[in-house]
Write a protein that holds these residues in place. Structure first.
Motif, short mmCIF file in Angstrom:
data_model
loop_
_atom_site.label_atom_id
_atom_site.label_comp_id
_atom_site.label_asym_id
_atom_site.label_seq_id
_atom_site.Cartn_x
_atom_site.Cartn_y
_atom_site.Cartn_z
N ASP A 1 0.91 -1.11 -0.07
CA ASP A 1 -0.03 -0.11 0.18
C ASP A 1 0.86 1.17 0.02
OD1 ASP A 1 -2.07 -1.63 0.04
OD2 ASP A 1 -2.31 -1.62 2.35
N SER A 2 0.35 2.32 -0.11
CA SER A 2 1.00 3.76 0.01
C SER A 2 1.68 3.85 1.34
CB SER A 2 0.04 5.05 -0.13
OG SER A 2 0.66 6.02 -0.10
N VAL A 3 2.98 4.26 1.31
CA VAL A 3 3.84 4.14 2.42
C VAL A 3 4.43 5.75 2.32
CG1 VAL A 3 6.00 3.34 3.57
CG2 VAL A 3 4.52 1.99 2.40
N PRO A 4 4.61 6.24 3.49
CA PRO A 4 5.26 7.64 3.81
C PRO A 4 6.55 7.70 3.27
CG PRO A 4 4.00 7.02 5.95
CD PRO A 4 4.05 5.74 4.94
N GLY A 5 7.38 8.61 2.47
CA GLY A 5 8.59 8.74 2.09
C GLY A 5 8.78 7.66 0.86
N GLU A 6 7.98 7.31 0.39
CA GLU A 6 8.33 6.61 -0.82
C GLU A 6 9.34 7.29 -1.98
OE1 GLU A 6 5.20 4.54 -3.14
OE2 GLU A 6 3.90 4.34 -1.29
N GLY A 7 10.48 6.57 -2.32
CA GLY A 7 11.43 7.01 -2.94
C GLY A 7 12.57 7.90 -2.31
N ARG A 8 12.39 7.64 -1.01
CA ARG A 8 13.45 8.77 -0.03
C ARG A 8 14.13 7.68 0.84
NH1 ARG A 8 8.94 12.01 -0.38
NH2 ARG A 8 8.66 12.02 1.93
N TRP A 9 13.67 6.60 1.16
CA TRP A 9 14.15 5.52 2.27
C TRP A 9 15.51 5.45 1.96
CZ3 TRP A 9 12.11 5.87 7.04
CH2 TRP A 9 10.62 6.05 6.91
N GLY A 10 16.58 5.40 2.94
CA GLY A 10 17.86 5.09 2.67
C GLY A 10 18.02 3.48 2.77
N THR A 11 17.29 2.72 3.75
CA THR A 11 17.42 1.31 3.85
C THR A 11 15.97 0.90 4.02
OG1 THR A 11 19.47 1.36 4.98
CG2 THR A 11 18.07 -0.60 5.30
N ALA A 12 15.54 -0.33 3.16
CA ALA A 12 14.36 -1.07 3.56
C ALA A 12 14.75 -2.52 4.08
CB ALA A 12 13.75 -1.55 2.32
N LEU A 13 14.33 -2.64 5.47
CA LEU A 13 14.74 -3.73 6.12
C LEU A 13 13.62 -4.84 6.38
CD1 LEU A 13 16.65 -5.06 8.44
CD2 LEU A 13 15.30 -3.85 10.10
N LEU A 14 14.45 -6.12 5.81
CA LEU A 14 13.48 -7.00 5.98
C LEU A 14 14.15 -8.28 6.66
CD1 LEU A 14 12.73 -7.38 1.90
CD2 LEU A 14 11.19 -7.29 3.80
N ALA A 15 13.77 -8.14 7.85
CA ALA A 15 14.56 -9.15 9.25
C ALA A 15 13.53 -10.18 9.17
CB ALA A 15 14.87 -8.22 10.17
N ASP A 16 14.37 -11.12 10.15
CA ASP A 16 13.52 -12.58 10.41
C ASP A 16 12.71 -13.11 9.48
OD1 ASP A 16 14.57 -11.58 12.93
OD2 ASP A 16 12.76 -10.37 13.19
N GLY A 17 13.22 -13.22 8.20
CA GLY A 17 12.47 -14.11 7.34
C GLY A 17 11.53 -13.47 6.58
N ASN A 18 11.37 -12.12 6.49
CA ASN A 18 10.32 -11.29 5.91
C ASN A 18 10.34 -11.15 4.54
OD1 ASN A 18 8.77 -11.05 8.36
ND2 ASN A 18 9.68 -8.95 8.69
N ILE A 19 11.55 -11.77 3.95
CA ILE A 19 11.66 -12.00 2.33
C ILE A 19 10.45 -12.69 2.10
CG2 ILE A 19 13.13 -13.79 2.38
CD1 ILE A 19 13.26 -11.16 -0.14
N GLY A 20 9.85 -13.47 2.87
CA GLY A 20 8.76 -14.45 2.37
C GLY A 20 7.38 -13.69 2.38
N ILE A 21 7.26 -12.42 2.76
CA ILE A 21 5.99 -11.89 2.86
C ILE A 21 5.51 -11.88 1.36
CG2 ILE A 21 4.86 -9.67 2.85
CD1 ILE A 21 6.71 -8.91 5.12
#
Length: 211
Positions: free
Chosen positions: A103-123
């Motif tokens: 969905d729409s997320v604040p700051g799209e296109g401006r984040w320095g890092t997207a964190l996918l911890a604890d197996g969240n690549i599976g989402i």
């Protein structure tokens, strides 16, 4: 056993009820909610050291990573689809929103890092689509920091479900991406170089946004 919405079963787990993960033909495993509700450990800190700048914690759960990043001085936002997860993250004094990454997320296109911890690549069960979405959130010089499975896992999608004494969820797809496969998945998502890291039994990768 009663079938409940996934969010309800996960909420029960976050509220302290024992929760089992059933995953295809694999042996059932406990959902490690107590570990997620504790503070970060040395392995977590090693992973988080690769986050740069403002960081969005995708699937933040009860917020231990979000909190640790804020303490380290990052501008950070946790997002999760489960209200109890968001509530527990906010209780730690850090920002969190009830939001799907798609969905729409604040700051799209401006984040320095997207964190996918604890197996969240599976989402969502589609790691290419998830990394494509993460790429949309990042600044041009941003990166994804992602926990991956052990070398040799490849890309494996299974249908899993959660179960507590209150009931079980319906099945949903969850994908494991191994350290041997993350570079190819990242390329398919239009991302750049993936650099692998390891701390004991934990594996992760830093994936650059720029191809």
């Amino acid at each position: 056993m009663t079938t409940l919405p996934l969010a309800s079963v996960y909420t029960h787990a976050l509220q302290g009820h024992a929760c089992t993960v059933w995953e295809g033909d694999l042996a059932p495993q406990p959902l490690p909610t107590h570990a997620w509700q504790a503070g970060v450990d040395a392995s977590d800190r090693a992973l988080l050291s690769h986050c740069q700048g403002s960081t969005i914690d995708i699937g933040c759960g009860p917020g231990r990573m979000t909190e640790a990043l804020a303490i380290a001085g990052h501008v950070v936002l946790g997002i999760d689809v489960v209200p109890e997860a968001v509530r527990q993250t906010r209780t730690r004094g850090v920002a969190a929103l009830r939001r799907s990454v798609f969905d729409s997320v604040p700051g799209e296109g401006r984040w320095g890092t997207a964190l996918l911890a604890d197996g969240n690549i599976g989402i969502g069960g589609d790691p290419v689509a998830l990394l494509e979405r993460a790429r949309d959130l990042l600044a041009p010089d941003g990166r994804v920091v992602v926990d991956v499975a052990a070398w040799g896992t490849g890309v494996v999608t299974r249908h899993v479900w959660l179960e507590t004494a209150h009931g079980r969820s319906g099945q949903f797809p969850w994908t494991a991406v191994g350290a041997d496969a993350i570079a190819a998945v990242a390329r398919a998502a239009g991302l750049g170089r993936a650099t692998g890291h390891r701390d004991g039994e934990r594996w992760w990768a830093v994936v650059e946004a720029r191809p």
